[in-house]
Scaffold this active site. Structure first.
Site, PDB file in Angstrom:
ATOM      1  N   GLU A 153      -4.437   3.508  -9.065  1.00  6.93           N
ATOM      2  CA  GLU A 153      -3.202   4.280  -8.918  1.00  6.93           C
ATOM      3  C   GLU A 153      -2.233   3.889 -10.025  1.00  6.93           C
ATOM      4  O   GLU A 153      -2.187   2.745 -10.447  1.00  6.93           O
ATOM      5  CB  GLU A 153      -2.583   4.029  -7.534  1.00  6.93           C
ATOM      6  CG  GLU A 153      -3.399   4.683  -6.434  1.00  6.93           C
ATOM      7  CD  GLU A 153      -2.885   4.367  -5.033  1.00  6.93           C
ATOM      8  OE1 GLU A 153      -1.697   4.065  -4.876  1.00  6.93           O
ATOM      9  OE2 GLU A 153      -3.707   4.423  -4.096  1.00  6.93           O
ATOM     10  N   CYS A 261      -6.345  -0.482  -1.338  1.00  7.35           N
ATOM     11  CA  CYS A 261      -7.727  -0.880  -1.636  1.00  7.35           C
ATOM     12  C   CYS A 261      -7.980  -2.375  -1.496  1.00  7.35           C
ATOM     13  O   CYS A 261      -8.766  -2.781  -0.640  1.00  7.35           O
ATOM     14  CB  CYS A 261      -8.108  -0.409  -3.036  1.00  7.35           C
ATOM     15  SG  CYS A 261      -8.190   1.392  -3.129  1.00  7.35           S
ATOM     16  N   LYS A 333       2.740  -1.320  -6.698  1.00  5.93           N
ATOM     17  CA  LYS A 333       2.691  -1.596  -8.138  1.00  5.93           C
ATOM     18  C   LYS A 333       3.399  -0.464  -8.877  1.00  5.93           C
ATOM     19  O   LYS A 333       3.659   0.591  -8.269  1.00  5.93           O
ATOM     20  CB  LYS A 333       1.252  -1.749  -8.617  1.00  5.93           C
ATOM     21  CG  LYS A 333       0.431  -0.477  -8.570  1.00  5.93           C
ATOM     22  CD  LYS A 333      -0.886  -0.744  -9.257  1.00  5.93           C
ATOM     23  CE  LYS A 333      -1.750   0.467  -9.286  1.00  5.93           C
ATOM     24  NZ  LYS A 333      -2.990   0.269  -9.985  1.00  5.93           N
TER      25      LYS A 333
HETATM   26  P1  NAD Z   1      -5.920   9.004   1.230  1.00  3.93           P
HETATM   27  O1  NAD Z   1      -5.624   8.440   2.564  1.00  3.93           O
HETATM   28  O2  NAD Z   1      -4.835   9.139   0.227  1.00  3.93           O
HETATM   29  O3  NAD Z   1      -6.593  10.448   1.407  1.00  3.93           O
HETATM   30  C1  NAD Z   1      -7.632  10.737   2.287  1.00  3.93           C
HETATM   31  C2  NAD Z   1      -7.516  12.193   2.668  1.00  3.93           C
HETATM   32  O4  NAD Z   1      -8.691  12.583   3.395  1.00  3.93           O
HETATM   33  C3  NAD Z   1      -6.332  12.511   3.596  1.00  3.93           C
HETATM   34  O5  NAD Z   1      -5.539  13.523   3.001  1.00  3.93           O
HETATM   35  C4  NAD Z   1      -6.987  13.004   4.888  1.00  3.93           C
HETATM   36  O6  NAD Z   1      -6.234  13.997   5.538  1.00  3.93           O
HETATM   37  C5  NAD Z   1      -8.306  13.554   4.354  1.00  3.93           C
HETATM   38  N1  NAD Z   1      -9.372  13.712   5.331  1.00  3.93           N
HETATM   39  C6  NAD Z   1      -9.754  12.887   6.350  1.00  3.93           C
HETATM   40  N2  NAD Z   1     -10.828  13.392   6.988  1.00  3.93           N
HETATM   41  C7  NAD Z   1     -11.162  14.544   6.363  1.00  3.93           C
HETATM   42  C8  NAD Z   1     -12.187  15.528   6.554  1.00  3.93           C
HETATM   43  N3  NAD Z   1     -13.098  15.403   7.518  1.00  3.93           N
HETATM   44  N4  NAD Z   1     -12.216  16.580   5.717  1.00  3.93           N
HETATM   45  C9  NAD Z   1     -11.301  16.715   4.744  1.00  3.93           C
HETATM   46  N5  NAD Z   1     -10.315  15.833   4.523  1.00  3.93           N
HETATM   47  C10 NAD Z   1     -10.236  14.763   5.310  1.00  3.93           C
HETATM   48  O7  NAD Z   1      -7.085   8.108   0.648  1.00  3.93           O
HETATM   49  P2  NAD Z   1      -7.374   7.673  -0.872  1.00  3.93           P
HETATM   50  O8  NAD Z   1      -6.405   6.638  -1.288  1.00  3.93           O
HETATM   51  O9  NAD Z   1      -7.557   8.892  -1.715  1.00  3.93           O
HETATM   52  O10 NAD Z   1      -8.769   6.937  -0.675  1.00  3.93           O
HETATM   53  C11 NAD Z   1      -9.937   7.664  -0.308  1.00  3.93           C
HETATM   54  C12 NAD Z   1     -11.125   6.735  -0.435  1.00  3.93           C
HETATM   55  O11 NAD Z   1     -11.290   6.329  -1.794  1.00  3.93           O
HETATM   56  C13 NAD Z   1     -11.012   5.429   0.361  1.00  3.93           C
HETATM   57  O12 NAD Z   1     -12.282   5.049   0.782  1.00  3.93           O
HETATM   58  C14 NAD Z   1     -10.495   4.456  -0.676  1.00  3.93           C
HETATM   59  O13 NAD Z   1     -10.860   3.123  -0.377  1.00  3.93           O
HETATM   60  C15 NAD Z   1     -11.217   4.919  -1.914  1.00  3.93           C
HETATM   61  N6  NAD Z   1     -10.548   4.596  -3.174  1.00  3.93           N
HETATM   62  C16 NAD Z   1      -9.197   4.685  -3.257  1.00  3.93           C
HETATM   63  C17 NAD Z   1      -8.571   4.406  -4.467  1.00  3.93           C
HETATM   64  C18 NAD Z   1      -7.065   4.461  -4.581  1.00  3.93           C
HETATM   65  O14 NAD Z   1      -6.539   3.937  -5.573  1.00  3.93           O
HETATM   66  N7  NAD Z   1      -6.345   5.063  -3.656  1.00  3.93           N
HETATM   67  C19 NAD Z   1      -9.329   4.045  -5.588  1.00  3.93           C
HETATM   68  C20 NAD Z   1     -10.715   4.002  -5.475  1.00  3.93           C
HETATM   69  C21 NAD Z   1     -11.308   4.283  -4.248  1.00  3.93           C
END
Ligand code: NAD
Length: 452
Positions: A153, A261, A333
């Site tokens: 991020e 994360c 951050k």
């Molecule tokens: P987030 O919480 O910002 O977004 C997740 C989204 O998924 C939400 O908008 C939610 O409404 C939606 N959702 C849930 N169930 C659903 C379904 N069945 N169909 C459609 N949409 C659905 O999460 P994020 O920060 O984007 O993280 C997502 C994944 O990626 C996590 O596993 C996280 O660990 C990983 N990840 C995150 C980052 C980061 O910097 N945020 C970086 C690398 C990996």
């Protein structure tokens, strides 16, 4: 290619818009109807540099759209990405309910051979669970793959468009071929794709995050040691970083790591180890050190303003009653409005508990911070918290200013102006951003993390 991305959070929205920018037809799906409605209106629900332009441009070019209808998005897609949340369960393991629910929805909606890719961070063995969940309800052939996302991020768009590496984990050659084609434009200069089995791909993501978290907790421990023995961690950090085997990245001590994360991924991989009888002792300590570090800055404030005896508690009389503490930086951050697991929440809570009036500012995270505070802080304490659009306004009348997030504008503030605004010139620099000699010259009391 035709793509569907489930989940329009930090990962799904960036990946969806990024793939669209390379000419693919992308439909982003979310079960949060309000979020989808906002995206359709052109509003970007999160702060991420460069994302708004990327989304708007690709929507205008009709390569990117948003829906709540999974069937409509998934039917006919060549590749479907699962980018939904994987929060911590009560025992620290990753809660896979969103991933498995998404897999079932996808299974019901597939109309032709499709590659289903898990981009969410998931524990080892999830690929097999996703495959089983789809197979239960699906009538057409499909292949699964694990493709963990490494974007950070604050520079998510750049990270996604120019990845250091692309991990493709699958036992299915067709899946690998399709994903290699999809990623080819992003790794044109040199092929940075690493093909693995699914379990190794899943573990690579945790290993990478856990290692980065380890560097931070290690440096926080070193910083605390520096304070006890009279060393300056800034010199120690630079001396260590000059060693090419160590490198100079991720060696900054501070107020602890936060975000969506590191905290949950460290806990999840520890839980995985525990589950297979392989204790991950280093990572258990990394987590512990981080929890402790989030309390260090508030303790420094209490020690300075109320004396060393007041640090421990329990308090008969709240030690910071009548004191005003300003916080600069609330996001976990710079470059993001994300406050999930942010040290600012722990620090603000501790200061409020100690009876202080807290005046907080962040360039973009005021709204998310307010929502998190409303959900976690008792109303009586909340009444002593005020949020300010303007940094110097937050510092007005303060007995101490704490720097929690090293946003650019905080790196060289107007110290004379600050001093004139503050009631007492106490600076607590949670990111070792300011030069101690320089601010002490201006008659500030300065405390950093592990600094002389
Ligand atoms: P987030 O919480 O910002 O977004 C997740 C989204 O998924 C939400 O908008 C939610 O409404 C939606 N959702 C849930 N169930 C659903 C379904 N069945 N169909 C459609 N949409 C659905 O999460 P994020 O920060 O984007 O993280 C997502 C994944 O990626 C996590 O596993 C996280 O660990 C990983 N990840 C995150 C980052 C980061 O910097 N945020 C970086 C690398 C990996």
């Amino acid at each position: 290619m035709r793509l569907a991305v489930l989940g329009t959070g930090y990962v799904g929205l960036v990946a969806g818009a990024g793939f669209a920018d390379f000419g693919n037809d992308v439909v982003c799906v979310d079960i949060d109807a309000q979020k989808v409605e906002r995206l359709r209106r052109g509003e970007i629900p999160i702060y991420e540099p460069g994302l708004e332009r990327l989304v708007t441009h690709n929507v205008a070019e009709e390569r990117l759209r948003f829906t709540t209808e999974i069937a409509e998005a998934v039917g006919g897609a060549d590749v479907v990405f699962i980018a939904v949340g994987t929060p911590s369960s009560h025992d620290g393991s990753a809660d896979l309910s969103q991933v498995i629910a998404a897999a079932r929805d996808i299974g019901r909606a597939l109309t032709k051979f499709t590659v289903v890719v898990t981009k969410s961070t998931v524990p080892v063995g999830t690929s097999a669970k996703v495959e089983a969940a789809i197979a239960e309800v699906c009538k057409v052939p499909f292949a699964v793959a694990s493709n963990p996302e490494f974007l950070a991020e604050g520079h998510a768009v750049d990270d996604f468009m120019k990845p250091d590496r692309v991990i493709l984990g699958s036992n299915d050659a067709r899946a690998i071929e399709v994903l290699r084609k999809l990623y080819a434009p992003l790794v044109r200069t040199n092929d940075r794709c690493l093909v693995t089995d699914p379990i190794s791909a899943e573990l690579t993501k945790y290993a990478a995050n856990a290692f980065l978290a380890t560097r931070i907790s290690f440096m926080n421990d070193m910083a605390n040691l520096c304070e006890r023995v009279g060393a300056d961690v800034e010199l120690v950090r630079r001396g260590m970083g000059m060693d090419a085997r160590i490198g100079n990245k991720f060696l900054f001590p501070g107020v602890g790591y936060g975000g969506s994360c590191f905290p949950k991924d460290v806990k999840a991989v520890v839980a995985t180890g525990r589950g297979v009888g392989c204790p991950l002792t280093i990572l258990e300590a990394v987590d512990l050190v981080n929890d402790r570090q989030k309390r260090v800055l508030a303790d420094k404030v209490v020690r300075r303003l109320a004396g060393p005896a007041a640090v421990e508690g329990p308090w008969k009389q709240p030690p910071l009653e009548g004191r005003v503490i300003a916080l600069w930086g609330l996001a976990f951050k710079p470059g993001t409005d994300d406050v999930r697991e942010a040290p600012s929440l722990v620090i603000a809570r501790r200061l409020l508990e100690a009876g202080a009036q807290v005046r907080a500012h962040d360039p973009v995270a005021l709204r998310t911070f307010q929502a998190a505070v409303d959900a976690t802080v008792e109303p009586a304490w909340r009444a002593r918290l005020s949020l300010h659009d303007q940094a110097y306004e937050a510092a007005r009348g303060a007995d101490a200013l704490c720097l929690l997030t090293e946003w650019h504008p905080f790196r060289r503030p107007n110290f004379a102006k600050l001093k004139a605004l503050m009631r007492a010139p106490n600076l607590f620099d949670g990111r070792n951003t300011w030069e101690p000699a320089e601010v002490r010259e201006l008659d500030f009391h300065y405390e950093g993390i592990g600094r002389k």
